[in-house]
Design an enzyme around this catalytic site. Structure first.
Site, PDB file in Angstrom:
ATOM      1  CG  ASP A  70      14.284 -42.542 -18.358  1.00  0.00           C
ATOM      2  OD1 ASP A  70      15.345 -42.961 -17.844  1.00  0.00           O
ATOM      3  OD2 ASP A  70      13.505 -43.285 -18.994  1.00  0.00           O
ATOM      4  CD  GLU A 134      15.291 -48.832 -16.919  1.00  0.00           C
ATOM      5  OE1 GLU A 134      15.284 -50.069 -16.820  1.00  0.00           O
ATOM      6  OE2 GLU A 134      14.443 -48.123 -16.336  1.00  0.00           O
TER       7      GLU A 134
HETATM    8 ZN   LIG Z   1      15.070 -47.673 -12.830  1.00  0.00          ZN
END
Ligand SMILES: [Zn+2]
Length: 375
Positions: A70, A134
């Site tokens: 992501d 994340e």
């Molecule tokens: Zn990162």
């Protein structure tokens, strides 16, 4: 000639994956790794795509690489010099969201592994831990894979987290720990009243002020082990109705605490409550991130030696920066080193990376994998 790492980075950037999207990146990684002998285990959780790719090696030990597919949102597209998901390469610069953070880093690891497998180099067992959560909440990403591996007894012996750790040149900085974060809201309770009749009221600001002064004075310990000393900052204070003649019945203070591994969440709560002893206070503590530290030893020495062989740089073993997914692995007892590209444009408009950085990082990763050993 275009390097393999650059080719992979271009393909990953062209998949638009603002957090928590994966946009097929992990399928693409599987299609690259399956022919090399990797088996993918999906550990998806609440719509988040997580993959553990594992290859049994010829040598002892299990080395993992952790990363995320992501990316942070682009911000205003019209502000970008090159469209953020086109992965334009111009004048030896790769432009696009994720170039540094961290599709570029993933591409380097994949290129290193592909090359080593093609050369039939004997390798340790390898794991690739990839999440699409994340940059967002991080509640269903790496932590879920760590839980899975703990249950299966498949935790690695050490992990490289491919976050962009470097400032000027690839190899100048690794992160071997991070400070932890605790946030607290303290609500001091009194009794509202008229300022001309203080005997009928209980001023919450008067109660809060000496407590906050004591909190600001707490000595948490000294800087140590590469970490700055723990710091507790009172970042917000709200009280009063706005009227000049009303004694406030409540006062609220917000604390932001960055702590090093010598302190703990429990200790922080206890000492703040001690400073408020005797006052009527409601506490809300939030353990935003746990501090972690990988001690000096074999693994960090291997990583630093590889960096020095490839770049001639004596790397800085740093503990700065914000939080990272390394904390989940460290909490499970896995030695963690964060090592990736430079971070000069991360989360910015016009994120980009010099293509020679991809070559350098690929060479470092290759060297680490071939020199990995377990004690
Ligand atoms: Zn990162």
């Amino acid at each position: 000639m275009t390097s393999l790492a650059l080719q992979i980075a271009v393909k990953l950037i062209r998949r638009q994956s603002p957090t928590p999207e994966d946009a097929g990146c992990q399928n693409m990684i599987e299609s690259m790794l399956a022919p090399l002998g990797f088996v993918r285990t999906a550990v998806d959780s609440n719509g988040i795509t997580n993959s553990i790719y594992t290859r049994q090696g010829e040598l002892a030990g299990m080395l993992a690489f952790a990363g995320h597919t992501d990316v942070v949102p682009t911000g205003p597209i019209e502000s970008w010099e090159h469209p953020p998901f086109e992965a334009v390469v111009k004048d030896n610069i790769l432009h696009g969201r994720g170039a540094q953070d961290m599709k570029g880093g993933i591409a380097c690891w994949l290129a290193a592994v592909a090359q080593l497998c093609a050369e039939q180099t004997p390798l340790p067992s390898l794991q690739l831990l990839i999440t699409s959560d994340e940059e967002g909440e991080s509640t269903d990403g790496t932590i879920r894979m760590v839980e899975y591996m703990q249950a299966q007894h498949t935790l690695p012996d050490a992990v490289i987290v491919g976050e962009p750790s470097c400032s000027e040149k690839v190899g100048d900085t690794i992160r071997r720990g991070r400070r932890g974060v605790v946030q607290a809201t303290l609500t001091f309770n009194g009794k509202q009243g008229h300022s001309a009749y203080p005997q009928d009221a209980d001023n919450a600001i008067h109660a809060a002020a000496p407590c906050l002064a004591k909190i600001a004075e707490i000595h948490w310990g000294d800087a140590s082990d590469g970490f700055p000393a723990t710091s507790c900052q009172i970042t917000n204070f709200n009280a009063g109705t706005g009227a000049s003649n009303v004694i406030p019945g409540t006062a609220q203070a917000f604390l932001d605490i960055r702590y090093n591994p010598n302190n703990s969440f429990e200790e922080i709560q206890t000492r703040i409550k001690q400073a408020c002893d005797g006052c009527d206070v409601d506490y809300e503590f939030d353990h935003v991130a746990t501090a972690f530290s990988t001690p000096d030893g074999l693994f960090l020495d291997i990583v630093c030696a590889s960096i020095e062989r490839i770049t001639d740089i004596r790397t800085n073993r740093d503990t700065g920066g914000g939080t990272s997914d390394g904390r989940f692995l460290a909490a499970a007892g896995v030695p963690v080193a964060e090592l990736g590209l430079t971070n000069s444009t991360i989360h910015q408009v016009n994120e980009c990376v010099a293509t020679h950085e991809l070559d350098t990082l690929t060479a470092i990763y290759t060297d680490i994998i071939t020199h990995f050993e377990v004690s």
